[in-house]
Design a protein around this motif. Structure first.
Motif, short mmCIF file in Angstrom:
data_model
loop_
_atom_site.label_atom_id
_atom_site.label_comp_id
_atom_site.label_asym_id
_atom_site.label_seq_id
_atom_site.Cartn_x
_atom_site.Cartn_y
_atom_site.Cartn_z
N THR A 19 9.93 84.02 -70.90
CA THR A 19 11.27 84.70 -71.10
C THR A 19 11.77 84.74 -72.63
OG1 THR A 19 11.87 83.66 -69.12
CG2 THR A 19 13.80 84.45 -70.67
N VAL A 20 12.10 86.14 -72.85
CA VAL A 20 12.56 85.97 -74.23
C VAL A 20 14.11 86.31 -74.41
CG1 VAL A 20 12.50 87.57 -76.49
CG2 VAL A 20 10.42 87.26 -75.14
N VAL A 21 14.84 85.35 -75.32
CA VAL A 21 16.34 85.54 -75.35
C VAL A 21 16.61 86.06 -76.70
CG1 VAL A 21 18.48 83.92 -75.71
CG2 VAL A 21 16.35 83.55 -73.80
N ARG A 22 17.26 87.02 -76.74
CA ARG A 22 17.69 87.79 -78.05
C ARG A 22 18.90 87.11 -78.42
NH1 ARG A 22 17.35 92.33 -81.49
NH2 ARG A 22 19.33 92.86 -82.10
N LEU A 23 19.19 86.88 -79.85
CA LEU A 23 20.16 86.14 -80.48
C LEU A 23 20.74 87.30 -81.46
CD1 LEU A 23 18.66 82.79 -81.28
CD2 LEU A 23 19.88 83.46 -79.19
N ASP A 24 21.97 87.78 -81.12
CA ASP A 24 22.55 88.92 -81.86
C ASP A 24 23.12 88.10 -83.50
OD1 ASP A 24 22.08 91.07 -80.42
OD2 ASP A 24 23.51 90.70 -79.21
N SER A 25 23.80 88.85 -84.16
CA SER A 25 24.44 88.33 -85.23
C SER A 25 25.40 87.30 -84.91
CB SER A 25 24.86 89.44 -86.09
OG SER A 25 25.96 90.02 -85.39
N GLU A 26 25.66 86.45 -85.68
CA GLU A 26 26.79 85.55 -85.55
C GLU A 26 26.83 84.57 -84.39
OE1 GLU A 26 30.72 87.09 -87.02
OE2 GLU A 26 29.76 88.47 -88.53
N THR A 27 25.55 84.34 -84.09
CA THR A 27 25.21 83.56 -82.79
C THR A 27 25.05 81.91 -83.25
OG1 THR A 27 24.19 85.27 -81.69
CG2 THR A 27 23.47 83.04 -81.04
N ASP A 28 25.50 80.98 -82.66
CA ASP A 28 25.15 79.52 -82.98
C ASP A 28 24.91 78.98 -81.62
OD1 ASP A 28 25.29 77.00 -83.54
OD2 ASP A 28 26.89 77.19 -84.96
N VAL A 29 23.55 78.67 -81.55
CA VAL A 29 23.12 78.08 -80.21
C VAL A 29 22.39 76.82 -80.33
CG1 VAL A 29 21.12 79.65 -80.08
CG2 VAL A 29 21.86 78.75 -78.01
N THR A 30 22.43 75.89 -79.76
CA THR A 30 21.61 74.54 -79.76
C THR A 30 20.93 74.47 -78.17
OG1 THR A 30 23.35 73.55 -80.87
CG2 THR A 30 21.89 72.05 -79.68
N LEU A 31 19.66 74.09 -78.33
CA LEU A 31 18.81 74.03 -77.24
C LEU A 31 19.18 72.67 -76.57
CD1 LEU A 31 17.24 76.08 -78.89
CD2 LEU A 31 15.23 75.36 -77.54
N ALA A 32 19.47 72.75 -75.28
CA ALA A 32 20.05 71.35 -74.61
C ALA A 32 18.85 70.60 -73.99
CB ALA A 32 21.11 71.81 -73.79
N GLN A 33 18.08 71.67 -73.45
CA GLN A 33 16.77 71.00 -72.47
C GLN A 33 16.02 72.13 -72.40
OE1 GLN A 33 17.89 69.42 -69.02
NE2 GLN A 33 15.87 69.10 -68.08
N SER A 34 14.42 71.74 -72.42
CA SER A 34 13.39 72.34 -72.45
C SER A 34 12.27 71.75 -71.95
CB SER A 34 12.92 73.47 -73.72
OG SER A 34 12.05 74.24 -73.33
N THR A 35 11.76 71.59 -70.55
CA THR A 35 11.04 70.82 -69.86
C THR A 35 10.31 71.56 -68.96
OG1 THR A 35 12.31 69.69 -68.43
CG2 THR A 35 12.17 68.64 -70.58
N ARG A 36 9.00 71.11 -68.76
CA ARG A 36 8.26 71.74 -67.47
C ARG A 36 7.89 70.77 -66.65
NH1 ARG A 36 3.78 76.48 -67.94
NH2 ARG A 36 4.95 76.60 -69.49
N GLU A 37 8.01 70.49 -65.36
CA GLU A 37 7.75 69.95 -64.50
C GLU A 37 6.46 70.34 -63.83
OE1 GLU A 37 9.03 67.08 -63.72
OE2 GLU A 37 11.07 67.28 -65.00
N GLU A 38 5.53 69.57 -63.01
CA GLU A 38 4.35 70.16 -62.36
C GLU A 38 4.53 71.49 -61.58
OE1 GLU A 38 0.93 68.25 -59.46
OE2 GLU A 38 1.84 66.88 -60.81
N THR A 39 5.60 71.53 -61.11
CA THR A 39 5.82 72.74 -60.20
C THR A 39 7.16 73.46 -60.54
OG1 THR A 39 7.14 71.54 -58.42
CG2 THR A 39 4.84 71.56 -57.96
N SER A 40 7.64 73.24 -61.66
CA SER A 40 9.04 74.06 -62.01
C SER A 40 9.06 73.84 -63.41
CB SER A 40 10.09 73.78 -61.33
OG SER A 40 10.46 72.23 -61.41
N GLY A 41 10.08 74.63 -63.93
CA GLY A 41 10.72 74.44 -65.45
C GLY A 41 12.24 74.49 -65.61
N GLU A 42 12.69 74.21 -66.74
CA GLU A 42 14.07 74.27 -67.12
C GLU A 42 14.17 74.09 -68.51
OE1 GLU A 42 18.39 71.60 -66.25
OE2 GLU A 42 16.50 71.00 -65.38
N PHE A 43 15.30 75.25 -68.58
CA PHE A 43 15.74 75.52 -69.96
C PHE A 43 17.07 75.48 -69.97
CE2 PHE A 43 17.06 78.38 -73.34
CZ PHE A 43 16.47 77.75 -74.53
N SER A 44 18.01 75.03 -70.84
CA SER A 44 19.47 75.16 -71.03
C SER A 44 19.73 74.88 -72.51
CB SER A 44 19.89 73.96 -70.25
OG SER A 44 19.87 72.88 -70.39
#
Length: 83
Positions: A58-83
């Motif tokens: 997945t590609v997430v585009r960050l436009d101008s004047e964006t402030d983002v902090t990655l909260a979670q990015s993990t992969r389980e054996e059968t699934s994944g999660e990003f927040s």
């Protein structure tokens, strides 16, 4: 829970300012291809644009004047999660 930590790859456009903070450190100028993990932050300036490519493609585009902090990015054996 507690799956394998996954990186998001930062891709920069050739204009504007993009800064990152890794592990809670001060903001610094980002470089193309930087790897970001949970807790890392991306800030784009008035003319800055970037994209984050997540571990699942997945590609997430960050436009101008964006402030983002990655909260979670993990992969389980059968699934994944990003927040």
């Amino acid at each position: 829970m507690g799956g394998e930590r996954q990186a998001a790859a930062l891709s920069l456009e050739d204009r504007g300012t993009v800064q990152i903070s890794l592990n809670g450190d001060s903001l610094r100028r980002a470089t193309d291809g930087s790897l970001l993990y949970a807790g890392d932050r991306v800030v784009t300036g008035p003319n800055g644009y970037a994209s984050l490519k997540l571990f699942d493609g997945t590609v997430v585009r960050l436009d101008s004047e964006t402030d983002v902090t990655l909260a979670q990015s993990t992969r389980e054996e059968t699934s994944g999660e990003f927040s």
